[in-house]
Design a protein around this motif. Structure first.
Motif, PDB file in Angstrom:
ATOM      1  N   THR A  21       0.823  -1.220   0.000  1.00 12.52           N
ATOM      2  CA  THR A  21       0.000   0.000   0.000  1.00 12.52           C
ATOM      3  C   THR A  21       0.852   1.264   0.000  1.00 12.52           C
ATOM      4  OG1 THR A  21      -0.199   0.284   2.422  1.00 12.52           O
ATOM      5  CG2 THR A  21      -1.752  -1.248   1.356  1.00 12.52           C
ATOM      6  N   TRP A  22       2.149   1.137   0.106  1.00 11.17           N
ATOM      7  CA  TRP A  22       3.025   2.305   0.245  1.00 11.17           C
ATOM      8  C   TRP A  22       3.377   2.984  -1.072  1.00 11.17           C
ATOM      9  CZ3 TRP A  22       6.955  -0.450   3.942  1.00 11.17           C
ATOM     10  CH2 TRP A  22       6.321  -0.668   5.173  1.00 11.17           C
ATOM     11  N   THR A  40       9.462   5.836   7.579  1.00  3.33           N
ATOM     12  CA  THR A  40       9.110   5.975   6.170  1.00  3.33           C
ATOM     13  C   THR A  40       9.068   4.557   5.611  1.00  3.33           C
ATOM     14  OG1 THR A  40      11.406   6.031   5.402  1.00  3.33           O
ATOM     15  CG2 THR A  40      10.417   8.159   6.073  1.00  3.33           C
ATOM     16  N   PRO A  41       8.513   4.372   4.422  1.00  5.78           N
ATOM     17  CA  PRO A  41       8.506   3.026   3.855  1.00  5.78           C
ATOM     18  C   PRO A  41       9.905   2.399   3.757  1.00  5.78           C
ATOM     19  CG  PRO A  41       6.941   4.369   2.689  1.00  5.78           C
ATOM     20  CD  PRO A  41       7.683   5.296   3.618  1.00  5.78           C
ATOM     21  N   PHE A  87       8.782   5.499  -2.642  1.00  2.00           N
ATOM     22  CA  PHE A  87       8.674   4.040  -2.628  1.00  2.00           C
ATOM     23  C   PHE A  87       7.935   3.615  -3.890  1.00  2.00           C
ATOM     24  CE2 PHE A  87       7.124  -0.117  -1.135  1.00  2.00           C
ATOM     25  CZ  PHE A  87       8.287  -0.632  -0.595  1.00  2.00           C
ATOM     26  N   THR A  88       8.658   2.945  -4.789  1.00  2.29           N
ATOM     27  CA  THR A  88       8.127   2.617  -6.110  1.00  2.29           C
ATOM     28  C   THR A  88       7.780   1.138  -6.232  1.00  2.29           C
ATOM     29  OG1 THR A  88      10.289   2.071  -7.054  1.00  2.29           O
ATOM     30  CG2 THR A  88       9.644   4.422  -7.073  1.00  2.29           C
ATOM     31  N   GLU A  89       7.214   0.803  -7.396  1.00  5.20           N
ATOM     32  CA  GLU A  89       6.893  -0.593  -7.681  1.00  5.20           C
ATOM     33  C   GLU A  89       8.155  -1.464  -7.637  1.00  5.20           C
ATOM     34  OE1 GLU A  89       5.989   1.999  -9.601  1.00  5.20           O
ATOM     35  OE2 GLU A  89       3.806   1.928  -9.818  1.00  5.20           O
ATOM     36  N   ARG A 139       6.513  -7.259  12.322  1.00  2.00           N
ATOM     37  CA  ARG A 139       5.258  -6.651  11.860  1.00  2.00           C
ATOM     38  C   ARG A 139       5.155  -5.203  12.328  1.00  2.00           C
ATOM     39  NH1 ARG A 139       3.547 -11.972  13.446  1.00  2.00           N
ATOM     40  NH2 ARG A 139       2.387 -13.004  11.789  1.00  2.00           N
ATOM     41  N   TRP A 140       5.690  -4.942  13.509  1.00  2.00           N
ATOM     42  CA  TRP A 140       5.602  -3.608  14.122  1.00  2.00           C
ATOM     43  C   TRP A 140       6.165  -2.537  13.201  1.00  2.00           C
ATOM     44  CZ3 TRP A 140       8.829   0.300  15.894  1.00  2.00           C
ATOM     45  CH2 TRP A 140       8.266   1.207  16.790  1.00  2.00           C
ATOM     46  N   TYR A 141       7.308  -2.822  12.546  1.00  2.00           N
ATOM     47  CA  TYR A 141       7.922  -1.823  11.675  1.00  2.00           C
ATOM     48  C   TYR A 141       6.987  -1.449  10.527  1.00  2.00           C
ATOM     49  CZ  TYR A 141      12.259  -3.030  14.089  1.00  2.00           C
ATOM     50  OH  TYR A 141      13.218  -3.256  15.037  1.00  2.00           O
ATOM     51  N   ALA A 142       6.409  -2.446   9.887  1.00  2.00           N
ATOM     52  CA  ALA A 142       5.473  -2.162   8.794  1.00  2.00           C
ATOM     53  C   ALA A 142       4.252  -1.428   9.317  1.00  2.00           C
ATOM     54  CB  ALA A 142       5.060  -3.470   8.116  1.00  2.00           C
ATOM     55  N   ASP A 143       3.773  -1.819  10.470  1.00  2.00           N
ATOM     56  CA  ASP A 143       2.574  -1.203  11.023  1.00  2.00           C
ATOM     57  C   ASP A 143       2.783   0.248  11.446  1.00  2.00           C
ATOM     58  OD1 ASP A 143       1.218  -3.550  10.533  1.00  2.00           O
ATOM     59  OD2 ASP A 143       1.376  -4.279  12.607  1.00  2.00           O
ATOM     60  N   GLN A 144       4.044   0.652  11.651  1.00  2.00           N
ATOM     61  CA  GLN A 144       4.294   2.050  12.006  1.00  2.00           C
ATOM     62  C   GLN A 144       4.018   2.971  10.824  1.00  2.00           C
ATOM     63  OE1 GLN A 144       4.614   2.664  15.385  1.00  2.00           O
ATOM     64  NE2 GLN A 144       4.160   0.514  15.033  1.00  2.00           N
ATOM     65  N   VAL A 145       4.330   2.509   9.612  1.00  2.00           N
ATOM     66  CA  VAL A 145       3.950   3.261   8.418  1.00  2.00           C
ATOM     67  C   VAL A 145       2.462   3.025   8.163  1.00  2.00           C
ATOM     68  CG1 VAL A 145       4.333   3.590   5.942  1.00  2.00           C
ATOM     69  CG2 VAL A 145       6.276   3.123   7.460  1.00  2.00           C
ATOM     70  N   GLY A 146       2.038   1.795   8.368  1.00  2.00           N
ATOM     71  CA  GLY A 146       0.628   1.432   8.240  1.00  2.00           C
ATOM     72  C   GLY A 146       0.194   1.196   6.814  1.00  2.00           C
ATOM     73  N   ARG A 147      -1.054   0.797   6.699  1.00  2.00           N
ATOM     74  CA  ARG A 147      -1.676   0.589   5.388  1.00  2.00           C
ATOM     75  C   ARG A 147      -2.145   1.955   4.901  1.00  2.00           C
ATOM     76  NH1 ARG A 147      -2.755  -4.922   4.505  1.00  2.00           N
ATOM     77  NH2 ARG A 147      -2.540  -6.130   6.412  1.00  2.00           N
TER      78      ARG A 147
END
Length: 150
Positions: A21-22, A40-41, A87-89, A139-147
């Protein structure tokens, strides 16, 4: 009962689902839930990978019966210049390749060590299962940026 390594691979997949989602990230960092760091992502992906590398190295040292490498990461305390990039494809594709391989390598290492080794005491260190349980926290790191919404 799921193997500890499979749980780590599942945590990686969670991170990658969130990271997908980033692509719409607008350059504004997210404040961590504890209010002490920004994410950041690219920083989240970096921290997920670093955490996997760190604990994979720890497991290898424990299984080899040698001291673990001291931790000198700057970790989440720093935000690198490269963390601010769009953050690109291609970044997402590279993250998928890198993080899945690291998660799978960790899982395969525990499988090769054998189920009987997962809960053995490791002196002052965590058991292999405890390390894997700790790693599910990536998971926490990804969740800090979030969906991020489209």
């Amino acid at each position: 009962m799921e193997s500890p390594g499979a749980q780590v691979e599942s945590a990686v997949e969670h991170c990658l689902e969130v990271a997908a989602t980033w692509l719409v990230w607008g350059g504004r960092p997210a404040l961590s839930e504890d209010g002490e760091r920004i994410y950041t992502p690219h920083k989240a992906v970096r921290r997920i990978g670093d955490h996997l590398v760190d604990h994979l190295a720890e497991v290898e040292a424990l299984l080899a019966g040698v001291p673990t490498e001291p931790d000198h990461w700057h970790a989440s305390l720093v935000t690198l210049e490269s963390d601010w990039a769009r953050f690109t494809e291609l970044d997402l594709d590279e993250a998928r390749q890198r993080l899945r391989r690291l998660g799978r390598t960790f899982s395969l290492r525990l499988a090769a060590a054998g189920e009987s080794s997962w809960d053995l005491p490791r002196g002052e260190n965590w058991s292999l299962r405890e390390i894997a349980d700790h790693l599910t926290g990536i998971r926490w790191y990804a969740d800090q940026v979030g969906r991020l919404p489209r």
